[in-house]
Design an enzyme around this catalytic site. Structure first.
Site, mmCIF file in Angstrom:
data_model
loop_
_atom_site.group_PDB
_atom_site.id
_atom_site.type_symbol
_atom_site.label_atom_id
_atom_site.label_comp_id
_atom_site.label_asym_id
_atom_site.label_seq_id
_atom_site.Cartn_x
_atom_site.Cartn_y
_atom_site.Cartn_z
ATOM 1 N N TYR A 186 -18.030 15.159 37.098
ATOM 2 C CA TYR A 186 -18.823 13.927 37.141
ATOM 3 C C TYR A 186 -20.010 14.093 38.082
ATOM 4 O O TYR A 186 -21.137 13.689 37.762
ATOM 5 C CB TYR A 186 -17.940 12.769 37.593
ATOM 6 C CG TYR A 186 -18.612 11.413 37.550
ATOM 7 C CD1 TYR A 186 -18.617 10.660 36.375
ATOM 8 C CD2 TYR A 186 -19.213 10.862 38.678
ATOM 9 C CE1 TYR A 186 -19.210 9.411 36.324
ATOM 10 C CE2 TYR A 186 -19.816 9.616 38.643
ATOM 11 C CZ TYR A 186 -19.804 8.895 37.469
ATOM 12 O OH TYR A 186 -20.411 7.648 37.426
ATOM 13 N N ASP A 204 -22.551 1.719 21.309
ATOM 14 C CA ASP A 204 -21.325 2.031 22.036
ATOM 15 C C ASP A 204 -20.328 2.637 21.070
ATOM 16 O O ASP A 204 -20.358 2.355 19.868
ATOM 17 C CB ASP A 204 -20.729 0.760 22.659
ATOM 18 C CG ASP A 204 -19.776 1.053 23.814
ATOM 19 O OD1 ASP A 204 -18.695 1.601 23.546
ATOM 20 O OD2 ASP A 204 -20.100 0.736 24.961
ATOM 21 N N LYS A 254 -24.008 13.779 36.969
ATOM 22 C CA LYS A 254 -24.915 12.766 37.487
ATOM 23 C C LYS A 254 -26.062 13.379 38.278
ATOM 24 O O LYS A 254 -27.185 12.853 38.277
ATOM 25 C CB LYS A 254 -24.141 11.749 38.323
ATOM 26 C CG LYS A 254 -23.160 10.904 37.497
ATOM 27 C CD LYS A 254 -23.864 10.129 36.389
ATOM 28 C CE LYS A 254 -22.902 9.187 35.662
ATOM 29 N NZ LYS A 254 -23.586 8.363 34.626
ATOM 30 N N ASN A 259 -26.996 4.229 29.550
ATOM 31 C CA ASN A 259 -25.996 3.701 30.475
ATOM 32 C C ASN A 259 -24.585 4.219 30.198
ATOM 33 O O ASN A 259 -23.768 4.264 31.113
ATOM 34 C CB ASN A 259 -25.997 2.165 30.405
ATOM 35 C CG ASN A 259 -24.828 1.565 31.139
ATOM 36 O OD1 ASN A 259 -24.795 1.493 32.367
ATOM 37 N ND2 ASN A 259 -23.818 1.136 30.384
ATOM 38 N N ASP A 285 -20.244 7.512 18.299
ATOM 39 C CA ASP A 285 -20.157 8.472 19.385
ATOM 40 C C ASP A 285 -21.552 9.010 19.695
ATOM 41 O O ASP A 285 -22.166 9.699 18.876
ATOM 42 C CB ASP A 285 -19.224 9.614 18.977
ATOM 43 C CG ASP A 285 -19.016 10.648 20.066
ATOM 44 O OD1 ASP A 285 -19.740 10.615 21.082
ATOM 45 O OD2 ASP A 285 -18.127 11.505 19.891
#
Length: 255
Positions: A159, A40, A163, A93, A66
């Site tokens: 976004y 993360d 996706k 994720n 990053d």
């Protein structure tokens, strides 16, 4: 929780592991006896999840950084192999929201950043993981897509595009490598309680247009409900599921 899904001792990378769905997934994998690499950009969050897993006698190492940086990507994958001897599961994720901007209002900066985090980083991590999975003849990739990969009314243009791209990447990997013992699937979460931030511009066209569809969202899930499905898709119980994009949305996709 019974360790009956073939995940005990497996080496698992979870990105976005410091909070929300990623944190819940890292904890669930640890409960199943998996060895977790928590990655993360939030260094303190990485330290926290590793500590929590260690406190429950699980195995975990953290890699802050990053994930759009190729050097960080390589470090994440190398850490899994060196610390735990293999790389069995990759959970892409980590993700960020856009500003719910309609296409005419999307800035170059918004587009580039959302695509880098939500699509390019999973591409880079999967590309780095595949040689290890191919050499051992098995591996599982689980991507966190979104309700926005199923429709055009769940988020802004950037976004939504990111996706949809991630769903396509999932299916491409599934087809290309199904003969090599590799499975790739995605979850498509609906509304979920998490720390992801949405900064909309008041009065902008995108949020105004999308507001007509908000009532279809239904009940908000908690992060662990999404994590449970991620762990299932990574497990031997899902051994014949490949190339699927599974809505986890309390029926939103069915409306």
């Amino acid at each position: 929780m019974e360790k009956n899904l073939g995940l005990e001792g497996r080496s698992v990378i979870v990105t976005g592991a410091s909070s929300g769905i990623g944190r819940a997934a890292a904890l669930r994998f640890a409960l199943m006896g998996s060895c977790v690499v928590a990655a993360d950009v939030d260094a303190s969050g990485v330290e926290s999840i590793v500590s929590d897993i260690s406190d429950m006698d699980g195995k975990a190492v953290g890699v802050p950084g990053d994930l759009t940086d190729a050097l960080v990507v390589e470090r994440v994958v190398t850490t899994a192999v060196e610390a735990f001897g293999s790389l069995d599961v990759l959970v892409n994720n980590a993700g960020i929201m856009d500003r719910m901007s309609a296409l005419a209002d999307v800035t170059d900066a918004e587009w580039v950043q959302v695509l880098r985090v939500n699509l390019t980083a999973p591409f880079m991590l999967t590309r780095a993981a595949l040689p290890h999975m191919l050499s051992q003849g098995r591996g599982v990739i689980v991507n966190t897509a979104s309700e926005a990969c199923l429709r055009g009314s769940a988020a802004g243009a950037a976004y939504t595009a990111s996706k949809h791209g991630l769903a396509g990447l999932t299916k491409s990997v599934a087809v290309m490598y199904r003969g090599n013992g590799i499975r790739a699937n995605a979850v498509a979460p609906g509304g979920t309680v998490s720390n992801i931030k949405v900064n909309v511009t008041e009065g902008a066209h995108g949020p105004s247009a999308l507001s007509a569809y908000v009532h279809n969202i239904g009940r908000l899930a908690d992060a662990d409900e999404q994590a449970a499905v991620i762990v299932f898709l990574a497990s031997d119980a899902a051994s014949n599921i490949n190339g699927a994009v599974l809505p986890v949305d309390n029926g939103w996709a069915a409306v």
